[in-house]
Design an enzyme around this catalytic site. Structure first.
Site, short mmCIF file in Angstrom:
data_model
loop_
_atom_site.label_atom_id
_atom_site.label_comp_id
_atom_site.label_asym_id
_atom_site.label_seq_id
_atom_site.Cartn_x
_atom_site.Cartn_y
_atom_site.Cartn_z
N ASP A 1 19.85 -35.29 -13.67
CA ASP A 1 20.65 -34.11 -13.38
C ASP A 1 22.00 -34.59 -12.87
O ASP A 1 22.13 -35.01 -11.72
CB ASP A 1 19.91 -33.25 -12.34
CG ASP A 1 20.75 -32.06 -11.88
OD1 ASP A 1 21.94 -31.99 -12.25
OD2 ASP A 1 20.22 -31.22 -11.13
N GLN B 1 26.27 -33.05 -10.19
CA GLN B 1 27.18 -33.51 -9.12
C GLN B 1 27.68 -34.93 -9.38
O GLN B 1 28.37 -35.49 -8.52
CB GLN B 1 26.47 -33.45 -7.76
CG GLN B 1 26.01 -32.07 -7.35
CD GLN B 1 27.14 -31.09 -7.04
OE1 GLN B 1 28.29 -31.47 -6.88
NE2 GLN B 1 26.80 -29.81 -6.96
N1 7TS Z 1 21.80 -29.38 -10.29
C1 7TS Z 1 22.58 -29.70 -9.25
C2 7TS Z 1 22.49 -31.04 -8.65
C3 7TS Z 1 23.50 -28.77 -8.76
O1 7TS Z 1 24.28 -29.10 -7.73
C4 7TS Z 1 23.58 -27.49 -9.36
C5 7TS Z 1 24.49 -26.43 -8.84
C6 7TS Z 1 22.75 -27.23 -10.47
C7 7TS Z 1 21.87 -28.18 -10.89
C8 7TS Z 1 22.83 -25.94 -11.21
O2 7TS Z 1 24.03 -25.88 -11.92
P1 7TS Z 1 24.45 -24.59 -12.76
O3 7TS Z 1 25.86 -24.84 -13.16
O4 7TS Z 1 23.51 -24.49 -13.90
O5 7TS Z 1 24.31 -23.42 -11.82
N2 7TS Z 1 24.80 -26.57 -7.49
C9 7TS Z 1 25.41 -25.65 -6.69
C10 7TS Z 1 25.74 -25.93 -5.38
O6 7TS Z 1 25.52 -27.00 -4.81
N3 7TS Z 1 26.30 -24.83 -4.85
O7 7TS Z 1 26.35 -23.89 -5.78
C11 7TS Z 1 25.80 -24.38 -6.94
#
Ligand code: 7TS
Length: 415
Positions: free
Chosen positions: A209, A212
């Site tokens: 994943d 980040q």
């Molecule tokens: N994985 C990680 C490590 C994340 O930080 C996030 C979103 C997701 C998956 C999901 O991403 P999305 O774009 O599909 O929603 N993290 C965060 C956060 O830390 N604050 O708001 C969203």
């Protein structure tokens, strides 16, 4: 040892780069804006906003199906992003880049398609205690359907994975290891290359994943040798509603489609339908075209600064952030790994995180408070919520100083 901010600024003019982000130049609640919520969503430079605007004004048309010029232009611009992402993460082939709507969508695709095909009763999926819910719930759903079992690698007091525990969990039953690269709640950078090597010794597939990590570090999927790598456009100067699933060709070719519809087929009849090849087999229906084009411009933008310069600057900034947070009496850091990127989370015994966040906002400081969609790791550290500051390359020492002053100001209400 991190390079100093001054030495990095000699190579890249980050002050000038801030001019690309008019949103950062505004006042919020009568104060200079200190935007420290990049982990949730980063800001978009004018270059990306203009490119998306140009598409809507002059190129808008559906992709992959039109014989006319506008459709051809839209298709070319949209497909160009695939090659840009291939280069950005150093994938071997362009067809290994699947368009999705984001990290969450990418993980659901792998869990359902690969997981649905390969998991059976008693097979094991290894996750870690610091996963985002997006890398927990899809696996729980597929585990429930298939009878597979989820194992969880524990996290130690400093916020690092217990690698000995991980090694002891691996066995012939392990089919999938799915792990966060950089924790959105703690900031820990996990040793994903080593995790992948160990998983491959038992023939398990590995998903990283990268929500980040793609915005903050140089990513080389061939070097990591992971089987899947996923991330979201909106955390890397791009728009919402778009993301990427990288998968090794030999995996993608053998995986069934996840969603059915237009574009993902070869031939359709009521008796039998055959499917398109990857990547299109996974991309049913009209996609978020403008967002895909915008992501292409965003990775061009990041690459023009240089991901190594971005990583250097953010490492120096986070070091400064942590150093300054440690000077505030009563503040407790949640996550103190030596391998940290862009994120710092903290708590106070007598101040609830939501009060902290609300009062900081009154001073123009944008942070995130809550469980950060990572409830298991909150439970591990025995806190209901934290306040989190998450950085991007356009942040400055001034933003961090404003945060520290803001925290000290909030504290005066609770003394
Ligand atoms: N994985 C990680 C490590 C994340 O930080 C996030 C979103 C997701 C998956 C999901 O991403 P999305 O774009 O599909 O929603 N993290 C965060 C956060 O830390 N604050 O708001 C969203």
């Amino acid at each position: 040892m991190n390079k100093s901010l001054a030495s990095i600024s000699e190579q890249v003019d980050f002050d000038k780069i801030r001019d690309d982000f008019p949103i950062l130049k505004q006042e919020v609640n009568g104060h200079r804006l200190a935007y420290l919520d990049n982990g949730a969503s980063s800001q978009m430079p004018v270059q990306v906003a203009d490119r998306i605007d140009h598409y809507h004004r002059y190129e808008h048309s559906n992709v992959h199906r039109g014989i006319h010029t506008l459709s051809q232009r839209a298709t070319d611009a949209y497909e160009e992003t695939r090659g840009k992402i291939q280069t950005f993460i150093n994938a071997r082939l362009k067809d290994e880049i699947i368009y999705t709507t984001g990290t969450t969508d990418s993980i659901n695709l792998v869990a359902n398609s690969y997981g649905g095909q390969h998991l059976g009763k008693g097979d094991e999926i290894i996750l870690t205690e610091m996963e985002h819910h997006a890398n927990i719930v899809p696996w729980q759903m597929i585990a429930e359907k298939t009878g597979a079992v989820i194992k969880v690698v524990p996290v130690d007091d400093s916020g690092d994975l217990d690698m000995e525990a991980y090694k002891s969990m691996l066995s012939g039953k392990t089919k999938i290891v799915s792990v966060i690269h950089i924790s959105n709640a703690l900031g820990t950078i996990n040793p994903v290359k080593e995790i992948t090597e160990l998983a491959h010794e038992v023939d398990a597939a590995v998903l990283i994943d990268g929500a980040q990590s793609a915005p903050h570090e140089v990513i080389d999927v061939q070097e990591l040798d992971c089987d899947f790598y996923v991330f979201s456009a909106h955390k890397m100067c791009g728009p919402t509603g778009f993301g990427i699933l990288y998968g090794k060709k030999e995996y993608l070719d053998n995986m069934p489609p996840y969603r059915g519809g237009g574009d993902m087929i070869d031939k359709v009849s009521f008796e039998e339908t055959t499917y398109n090849v990857a990547p299109f087999k996974f991309e049913a229906g009209t996609p978020p075209i403008a967002a895909g084009i915008g992501l292409g411009t965003a990775v061009n933008y990041l690459s023009s600064i240089g991901m190594d310069a971005i990583a250097d600057r953010e490492h120096a900034l986070v070091e400064y952030l942590v150093e300054r947070l440690k000077t505030v009496p009563g503040l407790r850091l949640i996550g103190e790994s030596e391998h940290r990127a862009s994120v710092a989370s903290f708590v106070f015994d007598h101040i609830h995180a939501s009060d902290m966040g609300t009062l900081l906002d009154k001073r123009g400081i944008a942070v995130r408070t809550g469980h950060h969609c990572a409830q298991p790791i909150m439970r591990r550290f025995n806190v209901p919520a934290t306040t989190r500051a998450s950085l991007s390359f356009y942040n400055t020492e001034e933003d961090i100083d404003q945060l520290i002053d803001g925290i000290k100001y909030v504290k005066t209400f609770f003394e």
